[in-house]
Design a protein around this motif. Structure first.
Motif, PDB file in Angstrom:
ATOM      1  N   GLY B  52       0.821  -1.212   0.000  1.00 52.47           N
ATOM      2  CA  GLY B  52       0.000   0.000   0.000  1.00 52.47           C
ATOM      3  C   GLY B  52       0.851   1.257   0.000  1.00 52.47           C
ATOM      4  N   PHE B  53       2.140   1.095  -0.208  1.00 49.22           N
ATOM      5  CA  PHE B  53       3.031   2.249  -0.245  1.00 49.22           C
ATOM      6  C   PHE B  53       3.413   2.552  -1.692  1.00 49.22           C
ATOM      7  CE2 PHE B  53       3.405   0.396   3.880  1.00 49.22           C
ATOM      8  CZ  PHE B  53       3.592   1.447   4.748  1.00 49.22           C
ATOM      9  N   GLY B  54       3.513   3.820  -2.017  1.00 47.26           N
ATOM     10  CA  GLY B  54       4.037   4.195  -3.327  1.00 47.26           C
ATOM     11  C   GLY B  54       3.012   4.273  -4.444  1.00 47.26           C
ATOM     12  N   LEU B  55       1.720   4.116  -4.121  1.00 50.65           N
ATOM     13  CA  LEU B  55       0.691   4.131  -5.177  1.00 50.65           C
ATOM     14  C   LEU B  55       0.717   5.433  -5.952  1.00 50.65           C
ATOM     15  CD1 LEU B  55      -2.168   2.441  -3.122  1.00 50.65           C
ATOM     16  CD2 LEU B  55      -0.963   1.459  -5.091  1.00 50.65           C
ATOM     17  N   HIS B  56       1.004   6.532  -5.269  1.00 47.66           N
ATOM     18  CA  HIS B  56       1.016   7.827  -5.953  1.00 47.66           C
ATOM     19  C   HIS B  56       2.395   8.146  -6.520  1.00 47.66           C
ATOM     20  CE1 HIS B  56      -2.972   8.980  -4.362  1.00 47.66           C
ATOM     21  NE2 HIS B  56      -2.612   8.127  -3.410  1.00 47.66           N
ATOM     22  N   TYR B  57       3.404   7.964  -5.722  1.00 47.87           N
ATOM     23  CA  TYR B  57       4.735   8.400  -6.118  1.00 47.87           C
ATOM     24  C   TYR B  57       5.303   7.531  -7.234  1.00 47.87           C
ATOM     25  CZ  TYR B  57       9.266  10.646  -5.443  1.00 47.87           C
ATOM     26  OH  TYR B  57      10.410  11.376  -5.610  1.00 47.87           O
ATOM     27  N   PHE B  58       5.133   6.213  -7.081  1.00 45.20           N
ATOM     28  CA  PHE B  58       5.701   5.299  -8.089  1.00 45.20           C
ATOM     29  C   PHE B  58       4.630   4.658  -8.965  1.00 45.20           C
ATOM     30  CE2 PHE B  58       9.036   5.024  -4.738  1.00 45.20           C
ATOM     31  CZ  PHE B  58      10.084   5.514  -5.492  1.00 45.20           C
ATOM     32  N   LYS B  59       3.353   4.893  -8.646  1.00 45.21           N
ATOM     33  CA  LYS B  59       2.248   4.190  -9.313  1.00 45.21           C
ATOM     34  C   LYS B  59       2.453   2.684  -9.223  1.00 45.21           C
ATOM     35  CE  LYS B  59       0.571   8.154 -11.115  1.00 45.21           C
ATOM     36  NZ  LYS B  59       1.018   8.934  -9.952  1.00 45.21           N
ATOM     37  N   GLU B  60       2.947   2.273  -8.087  1.00 44.13           N
ATOM     38  CA  GLU B  60       3.161   0.843  -7.849  1.00 44.13           C
ATOM     39  C   GLU B  60       2.736   0.547  -6.430  1.00 44.13           C
ATOM     40  OE1 GLU B  60       6.990  -1.167  -8.940  1.00 44.13           O
ATOM     41  OE2 GLU B  60       7.435   0.821  -9.710  1.00 44.13           O
ATOM     42  N   ASP B  61       2.375  -0.703  -6.186  1.00 42.78           N
ATOM     43  CA  ASP B  61       1.966  -1.085  -4.846  1.00 42.78           C
ATOM     44  C   ASP B  61       3.135  -1.792  -4.145  1.00 42.78           C
ATOM     45  OD1 ASP B  61       0.588  -1.658  -2.603  1.00 42.78           O
ATOM     46  OD2 ASP B  61      -0.907  -2.951  -3.546  1.00 42.78           O
ATOM     47  N   LEU B  62       3.796  -1.083  -3.255  1.00 45.17           N
ATOM     48  CA  LEU B  62       4.998  -1.629  -2.617  1.00 45.17           C
ATOM     49  C   LEU B  62       4.774  -1.860  -1.125  1.00 45.17           C
ATOM     50  CD1 LEU B  62       7.519   0.960  -4.131  1.00 45.17           C
ATOM     51  CD2 LEU B  62       7.024  -1.345  -5.014  1.00 45.17           C
TER      52      LEU B  62
END
Ligand SMILES: Cc1cc2nc3c(=O)[nH]c(=O)nc-3n(C[C@H](O)[C@H](O)[C@H](O)COP(=O)(O)OP(=O)(O)OC[C@H]3O[C@@H](n4cnc5c(N)ncnc54)[C@H](O)[C@@H]3O)c2cc1C
Ligand SMILES: Cc1cc2nc3c(=O)[nH]c(=O)nc-3n(C[C@H](O)[C@H](O)[C@H](O)COP(=O)(O)OP(=O)(O)OC[C@H]3O[C@@H](n4cnc5c(N)ncnc54)[C@H](O)[C@@H]3O)c2cc1C
Lengths: 505, 420
Positions: B52-62
């Motif tokens: 649930g981390f990085g959805l906005h910044y990386f457009k990835e679910d980390l």
């Protein structure tokens, strides 16, 4: 089947302030002594949950006022009655604390006491107290007018018109003093049995046999200093002609954001001693709502109690908002014996068996009480020969963070574990945790009371995980075996994965 | 005492501190020191092993550690000096820092610029004053998270969780997956304290009971906790006769985070009563010249992506400050919290450019209108659990320089104005 007994001359039951002070006093003499405590650490009984004041003279006098209600004497005559044992020992004990502090390396502060007057009548009452106190030799008491009060405590509620000031009121951290007395007694040869509960006592052939959870102890003399349980211990030899009764007091610890300098009190009313105390740790203690209680194990706080206490501080200092400044809440037992109320019960109900059943306040008088008890034991036939190698000093490591920088750096160079700070609020180093395990800390609460790790703002949020690791390593046990305060107070339940594996089986 | 001179010292190497370091380096600051008391970089992320981390910044679910890893890698090529296992113990108004570690002992740092990135601590049982006994088995949710995810131990098998902050909800799921029983998540408000996403994915998906408008009124058990009493709560407080007991051997508290303020206070940094963090301008500079604040120490963020962006902003501005190119006016506009606004940062505006405001509302509002001075923006729903960003254009700000104040507020759109 008779198990092999520990034999001793004097068995002191109870490692509270009384038992510990007596043990240390006795360790000055060539007397074989055991100190027996049922908990895993000393100082965990009434002493732990107390307010920490070594009272000055006007505290004793002003608390007499509560009892005056059904007396025909004039106020002055009433106050002028001779001191009872508790008050006499209280007067003597105070100075002794100051002599002991540098020897035992244990802090005592002297914030002084300011009692506020809500009206002229109370102010007049303080003037009588001052007169009586001075006649008793208490010095430096000052009556405060409105400005004088504000000079002492600038933030005081403007509704108070003046007060009385006694510079002699002092404050200690009680568990630390119990530990100091105990450690110094142990260094001077007293055997300290922790986690050892006295369950039964039998008298035979000039010996008392104490059956404990930890084996048999045979003693010529017994000192019953079991605090709240002193009545039950006396009952074990069939002399339970008194009982301990007690009030549950709830307390709050608040952050002292420069609010007060002195102990501030209102004139006591029964059950409402409305006081604010600056602690030796720089916090603020507020007590207490009092309910008479019958359960010796129930130290729970209640919503009503906490709500009630929360009204005290703003009454004295309007700037304080207890809900915002709160650091901790807890409860303690304000205990008295029924037989000598409101005084101490100091008597031999049986030969060589001494009851030391106190009545609050018991902290301030403790060092003088210890000397009194030794005298009583001598009169009862205990031979006292002074040791010539008694060591009055207790060595303690100063708190690392309080050392001057150069010394701190020298220590870190010698032992890098000093450079690893494991408690962010109180800045406690790893080495201090290691050292306290070395001197006997076994539980998280032990660590907390010795090093202050876990006592700060975050209340263990940061250091708990680290302290557990260090303790487990030093004690060579699994963290699963560690407890908060002994018994069933374990901290961790199991390793991760374990519950799921259990389920699969 | 050993003294180290640097251009920029950053206190705290969570996502905020790391981002600040990388961006300051990029902006040309040579001599950067990053100070961290823990044994590793990444702050809280280290124990957040869920995704649930990085959805906005990386457009990835980390996961948290994966997210941290990306920045740690960038950092290692950025030539920033790291001091791990280093506790900062003092910060003075002249910006000098005292720190302790094993290699250097106690030492002093004289930085030209400082970025505060110390994050938050959790509110404890004491700070909310739950009555009852004092047994073992009561933990803040973040501590429990560390015990489970880092140390590998479960602190109990039957849990009640008080508070529905994100950490509490995430821990509810984690414990459930570990085979423990989460008997209830108890929340005093009529809505969860954390993200709706977490309410759905952590509680509902696992049938974990959520009791809204309830609280814990008492704790039982002398040695180890044995249970709690819970009760319903309404506007007047605890509802009479609504109390009941729940047996449990562990109580977790997820009742809020408080910025780590001790160093800020010591340095004389002014704090905002609402955010509990430092008062800053749009450059994230505090009232003390050359001291900046960012990340959770400034205000509690729910998404790490925003923390990273805030860290980058602090780093960039700290670089400008060091270079003497931070352009400020000689006056300021105070940003005031009006109707239904809980917090807003920055609390003052001093520059010439557009300003991004980050705010939280007090009450949820449907068909909401957010008003910043003369500007307004419409939202279908606004919820207190979300940090909302709006930009105040420099042209819109012009009329406010004279009064020196601008008010932010949020209310329901009037019916006649609703158009679709
Ligand atoms: C709220 C509050 C405020 C107070 N404020 C003050 C103050 O400001 N100033 C002051 O002077 N006094 C104050 N007091 C009073 C003071 O704390 C007590 O009078 C004093 O601590 C009593 O000490 P003690 O050694 O008699 O009892 P305790 O500290 O209870 O010691 C007795 C010990 O005996 C142990 N024990 C019991 N049974 C057994 C057994 N069977 N086997 C082995 N061990 C056993 C217990 O575990 C305990 O450790 C206050 C008390 C309270 C509660
Ligand atoms: C349980 C939990 C779950 C979360 N889940 C999500 C999620 O799913 N998605 C998402 O986007 N975000 C999530 N977040 C939010 C995000 O992780 C945080 O907002 C972010 O970690 C805050 O970053 P920070 O750098 O400001 O603070 P932190 O990460 O707390 O870092 C601060 C650092 O400063 C150090 N420090 C503090 N004081 C000192 C000192 N005196 N000396 C030296 N060092 C010091 C600390 O050790 C720490 O490493 C979650 C947060 C938590 C707690």
């Amino acid at each position: 089947m008779e198990e092999k007994a520990v034999e001793t001359q004097v068995a002191i039951i109870g490692g509270g302030i009384a038992g510990a002070a007596i043990a240390r006093e006795l360790s000055k003499y060539k007397v074989d002594t055991c100190l027996i405590e049922k908990e895993v650490s000393v100082g965990c009984g009434i002493t732990k949950g107390s307010m920490a004041l070594v009272h000055g003279g006007i505290a004793y006098l002003s608390s007499r006022i509560i009892k005056r209600m059904d007396s025909d004497l004039s106020l002055e005559a009433f106050l002028n009655q001779p001191l009872n044992v508790k008050e006499r020992l209280g007067e003597a004990g105070r100075d002794m604390y100051f002599e002991l502090a540098p020897l035992l390396n244990t802090p005592i502060t002297r914030p002084g006491r300011v009692m506020v007057a809500a009206d002229q009548e109370q102010l007049e009452l303080y003037k009588v107290i001052k007169k009586v106190a001075e006649a008793n030799g208490v010095k430096d008491i000052v009556i405060l007018d409105r400005d004088g009060l504000r000079e002492k405590e600038p933030l005081i509620n403007p509704k108070f018109i003046g007060g009385i000031y006694d510079p002699s009121e002092a404050a200690i951290f009680p568990p630390e003093w119990v530990r100091a007395f105990t450690e110094n007694a142990r260094d001077n040869g007293v055997h300290v049995f922790l986690d050892t509960e006295v369950k039964a006592i039998k008298e035979n052939n000039g010996y008392y046999s104490l059956k404990t959870s930890n084996g048999l102890i045979k003693a010529e003399f017994v000192v019953n200093a079991a605090g709240l349980f002193a009545d039950e211990i006396a009952g074990m030899i069939g002399k339970g002609d008194f009982s301990m009764f007690f009030y549950k007091c709830q307390m709050l610890i608040l952050e002292n954001k420069g609010y007060i300098q002195h102990v501030i009190a209102r004139l006591p009313e029964p059950g409402r001693p409305r006081m604010l105390i600056p602690t030796t740790h720089g916090d603020l203690l507020v007590a207490h709502s009092m309910d008479q209680s019958t359960d010796k194990y129930d130290l729970s706080t209640t919503m009503e109690g906490l709500d009630l206490i929360s009204t005290y501080p703003p009454d004295l200092i309007p700037n304080i908002s207890p809900r915002k400044d709160i650091k901790a809440s807890f409860a303690g037992f304000l205990a008295f014996n029924t037989k000598k109320l409101p005084d101490y019960l100091l008597e031999f109900p049986e030969e060589r068996f001494l009851n030391v059943a106190l009545a609050a306040p018991g902290l301030g008088p403790a060092p003088a009480l210890a000397q009194e008890v030794i005298k009583m034991l001598a009169d009862e036939g205990l031979e006292l020969v002074e040791k010539n190698d008694f060591n009055p000093y207790r060595f303690t490591e100063p708190r690392f963070i309080d050392l001057p920088t150069e010394e701190r750096n020298k220590k870190i160079q010698e032992n890098p574990a000093y450079g690893h700070i494991v408690c962010r609020c109180e800045h406690v180093s790893e080495q201090e945790v290691v050292a306290s395990v070395g001197t006997g800390a076994r539980t998280l609460d032990d660590i907390k009371f010795r090093t202050r790790a876990g006592m700060g703002r975050c209340q263990g949020g940061f250091c708990t995980s680290r302290a557990l690791q260090i303790m487990a390593r030093e004690l060579n046990v699994s963290p699963l075996e560690l407890t908060k305060k002994g018994g069933n107070s374990y901290i961790l339940k199991c390793e991760t994965k374990e519950l799921n594996e259990e389920e699969e089986k | 005492m050993f003294t180290k001179e640097v251009d920029l010292a950053i206190i705290g190497a969570g996502p905020a501190g790391i981002a600040a370091a990388i961006s300051a380096r990029k902006a040309g600051v040579d001599n950067i020191l990053l100070l961290e008391r823990a044994e590793n970089l990444g702050g809280l992320l280290h124990q957040c092993i869920h995704n649930g981390f990085g959805l906005h910044y990386f457009k990835e679910d980390l996961t948290g550690p994966e997210y941290a890893e990306r920045f740690i890698n960038k950092l290692s090529s950025a030539d920033v000096e790291l001091c791990l296992n280093t506790m900062v113990t003092h910060l003075y108004p002249d910006r000098s820092i005292i720190a302790i570690n094993q290699e250097r002992g106690e030492f002093k740092i004289s930085p030209r610029t400082v970025v505060l990135a110390m994050g938050c601590r959790e509110r404890s049982r004491a700070s909310i004053g739950i009555p009852g006994t004092r047994p073992s088995g009561i933990f803040t949710a973040g501590l429990a998270q560390r015990l489970v995810n880092v140390d590998g131990y479960l602190p109990g098998r039957e849990f009640v969780i008080l508070g529905s902050g994100d950490i509490g909800m995430i821990m509810a799921r984690r414990l459930h997956l570990e085979g423990a029983k989460v008997k209830a998540v108890v929340e005093v408000m009529p809505h969860v304290g954390g993200l709706i996403r977490n309410e759905v994915q952590c509680l509902h998906d696992f049938d974990i009971p959520l009791l809204l408008e309830h609280t814990v009124t008492e704790i039982y058990g002398n040695e180890r906790i044995e249970g709690v009493k819970i009760a319903q709560v309404d506007r007047d407080g605890i509802v009479k006769n609504s109390e009941r007991s729940i047996d449990c051997d562990c109580l977790l508290l997820s009742v809020g985070l408080i910025p780590e303020n001790e160093l800020s206070k010591e340095a004389g940094v002014q704090l905002d009563n609402r955010t509990s963090g430092p008062i800053v301008d749009e450059f994230l500079q505090t009232n003390i010249d050359g001291i900046f604040a960012t990340g959770n120490v400034l205000q509690v963020y729910d998404l790490v992506d925003n923390v990273t962006l805030a860290g980058e902003r602090a780093g960039k501005n700290a670089a400008k400050y060091a270079a003497g190119t931070l352009k400020k006016q000689h006056k300021e506009i105070k940003v005031l919290s009006g109707e239904n606004i809980k917090t807003v940062t920055p609390q003052k505006i001093v520059g010439f450019e557009d300003v991004e405001l980050a705010l939280r509302v007090q009450q949820p509002v449907e068909d909401a209108e957010l008003i910043v001075g003369n500007y307004s923006k419409k939202y279908r729903v606004i919820s207190p659990t979300e940090l909302i960003k709006v930009v105040a254009k420099s042209s819109d700000l012009e009329t406010f320089w004279e009064s020196g104040e601008i008010t932010v507020s949020c209310h329901k759109r009037r019916k006649d104005k609703v158009n679709g």
